[in-house]
Design a protein around this motif. Structure first.
Motif, PDB file in Angstrom:
ATOM      1  N   ARG A  40       0.833  -1.204   0.000  1.00 30.44           N
ATOM      2  CA  ARG A  40       0.000   0.000   0.000  1.00 30.44           C
ATOM      3  C   ARG A  40       0.867   1.253   0.000  1.00 30.44           C
ATOM      4  O   ARG A  40       0.663   2.170  -0.797  1.00 30.44           O
ATOM      5  N   ALA A  41       1.844   1.274   0.908  1.00 27.31           N
ATOM      6  CA  ALA A  41       2.700   2.455   1.020  1.00 27.31           C
ATOM      7  C   ALA A  41       3.464   2.691  -0.285  1.00 27.31           C
ATOM      8  O   ALA A  41       3.568   3.822  -0.762  1.00 27.31           O
ATOM      9  N   LYS A  42       3.980   1.610  -0.867  1.00 26.78           N
ATOM     10  CA  LYS A  42       4.787   1.786  -2.081  1.00 26.78           C
ATOM     11  C   LYS A  42       3.924   2.180  -3.271  1.00 26.78           C
ATOM     12  O   LYS A  42       4.337   3.008  -4.088  1.00 26.78           O
ATOM     13  N   LEU A  43       2.745   1.605  -3.394  1.00 25.37           N
ATOM     14  CA  LEU A  43       1.856   1.986  -4.495  1.00 25.37           C
ATOM     15  C   LEU A  43       1.501   3.468  -4.396  1.00 25.37           C
ATOM     16  O   LEU A  43       1.411   4.162  -5.401  1.00 25.37           O
ATOM     17  N   ARG A  44       1.332   3.905  -3.183  1.00 25.69           N
ATOM     18  CA  ARG A  44       0.950   5.304  -3.008  1.00 25.69           C
ATOM     19  C   ARG A  44       2.091   6.245  -3.359  1.00 25.69           C
ATOM     20  O   ARG A  44       1.920   7.203  -4.111  1.00 25.69           O
ATOM     21  N   THR A  45       3.274   5.964  -2.816  1.00 22.28           N
ATOM     22  CA  THR A  45       4.372   6.898  -3.083  1.00 22.28           C
ATOM     23  C   THR A  45       4.840   6.809  -4.536  1.00 22.28           C
ATOM     24  O   THR A  45       5.164   7.829  -5.139  1.00 22.28           O
ATOM     25  N   ASP A  48       0.802   6.928  -6.643  1.00 18.95           N
ATOM     26  CA  ASP A  48      -0.360   7.634  -6.115  1.00 18.95           C
ATOM     27  C   ASP A  48      -1.657   6.879  -6.401  1.00 18.95           C
ATOM     28  O   ASP A  48      -2.628   7.441  -6.913  1.00 18.95           O
ATOM     29  N   ILE A  49      -1.634   5.595  -6.116  1.00 16.18           N
ATOM     30  CA  ILE A  49      -2.822   4.776  -6.358  1.00 16.18           C
ATOM     31  C   ILE A  49      -3.060   3.895  -5.136  1.00 16.18           C
ATOM     32  O   ILE A  49      -2.129   3.607  -4.391  1.00 16.18           O
ATOM     33  N   THR A  50      -4.326   3.526  -4.928  1.00 12.61           N
ATOM     34  CA  THR A  50      -4.648   2.661  -3.798  1.00 12.61           C
ATOM     35  C   THR A  50      -4.726   1.210  -4.260  1.00 12.61           C
ATOM     36  O   THR A  50      -4.806   0.917  -5.456  1.00 12.61           O
ATOM     37  N   ARG A  53      -7.930   0.455  -6.297  1.00 13.77           N
ATOM     38  CA  ARG A  53      -7.896   0.854  -7.701  1.00 13.77           C
ATOM     39  C   ARG A  53      -6.915  -0.003  -8.494  1.00 13.77           C
ATOM     40  O   ARG A  53      -7.179  -0.360  -9.645  1.00 13.77           O
ATOM     41  N   ARG A  92     -13.136   7.727 -10.267  1.00 13.64           N
ATOM     42  CA  ARG A  92     -11.775   8.202 -10.042  1.00 13.64           C
ATOM     43  C   ARG A  92     -10.844   7.808 -11.195  1.00 13.64           C
ATOM     44  O   ARG A  92     -10.053   8.625 -11.687  1.00 13.64           O
ATOM     45  N   HIS A 130       5.202  -3.747  -8.706  1.00 13.19           N
ATOM     46  CA  HIS A 130       4.555  -4.557  -7.683  1.00 13.19           C
ATOM     47  C   HIS A 130       5.219  -5.928  -7.571  1.00 13.19           C
ATOM     48  O   HIS A 130       5.570  -6.390  -6.488  1.00 13.19           O
TER      49      HIS A 130
END
Lengths: 169, 169
Positions: A40-45, A48-50, A53, A92, A130
């Motif tokens: 989660r943290a890596k996808l976001r940084t 910028d996706i959750t 999504r 979104r 990922h």
DNA sequence: TATTGTTATACTCTATAACTATA
DNA sequence: TATAGTTATAGAGTATAACAATA
């Protein structure tokens, strides 16, 4: 008492077999949470996706390419998420130009969701990153154990599925 | 190419070993989500409690009984949740009279959280129900597989932990 | 200065129900 | 009547930052 008979736990009334179930579940949950937190943290940084999504994009990417995308209802079933939530996720992703809504020629109530070319490229990058994160996390795990884990989880999964399939009957 | 060498996948650049990592993770996640979904729904309908609050109570219940409860910071670390979030969870549990805040005699900044007698009783009931749900879900799983799963997850967990422990260094 | 905990805020996910357009 | 999707709403988890009190 014959050998091998599960013995009760006086305090809780649990048998040793019950405890194995429970402990396995807790261990499974801990592992899943640790990995999911990282991802989660890596996808976001990075993108910028959750996860929600990302999973939705993965479903679209995985869908038979000769097929015409997936309907909202199909996505809802595959993601095991309610209809209204899929609408918000798609809103979104449409805003980010990663997917498009198309009218279904056969059913005017339905919408068909498709990856845009841009969305497919973006997902390919995310997907590779990922995979490399997961590889990194699983780096220290013995390959034999991992193969065993993969097989054992298969049985758990089908067994769980059988349970949930029975619910409606 | 020597036998046993992981062969590349031309389309993605992934080796078969990478794919094992990834597939194992996805399977693990699916299982965890299926079980967690069941447990969440049942905890809510049976006890009107969320998994986060249930886990928090479990930490307090599990803490050494000769010890004096746990501080907010301890809970934050054990639950792997940020400080502010623990405050909100505890606010709610205090409102339900399941836990109490006590001043730490040794450190006037700190609060010690303890289960109330009522909270301990309530958690015992939840915990038993939870265990029986898990037993039900794992009913069809072969015991040998389950034992193997339990062991294999242990290695994964320690390997993941080693990874995350390294992050700060 | 560093740490403990609180408060405020923003974003996201989840679940339910009411609603519309169409089948 | 039933189904596909949207809208509205409420509740919860997650993350960050600013802050007060204390170490």
């Amino acid at each position: 008492m014959p050998e091998g008979t599960p013995r009760g736990d006086f305090e809780t009334g649990l048998t040793t077999d019950d405890q194995l179930d429970l402990r396995t579940w807790l261990r499974l949950l801990t592992c899943a949470n640790m990995i999911e937190g990282e991802v989660r943290a890596k996808l976001r940084t990075a993108f910028d996706i959750t996860i929600a999504r990302f999973d939705l994009l993965a479903q679209l990417d995985r869908a038979d390419p000769t097929d015409r995308g997936l309907t909202m209802g199909e996505l809802s079933r595959r993601l095991m998420v309610t209809n209204g939530n899929v609408t918000a996720l798609i809103d979104r992703l449409v805003g980010e130009k990663l997917v498009v809504r198309r009218a279904d020629p056969d059913d005017r109530r339905a919408q068909i969701i498709e990856l845009t070319p841009n969305g497919r490229r973006a997902f390919a990058k995310m997907s590779q990153a990922h995979a490399s994160w997961i590889t990194g996390l699983f780096d220290g795990v013995d390959r034999k154990n991992l193969e065993a884990l993969y097989r054992n989880l298969a049985e758990l999964k089908t067994s769980l599925k059988a349970d949930s399939d029975m619910e409606g009957h």
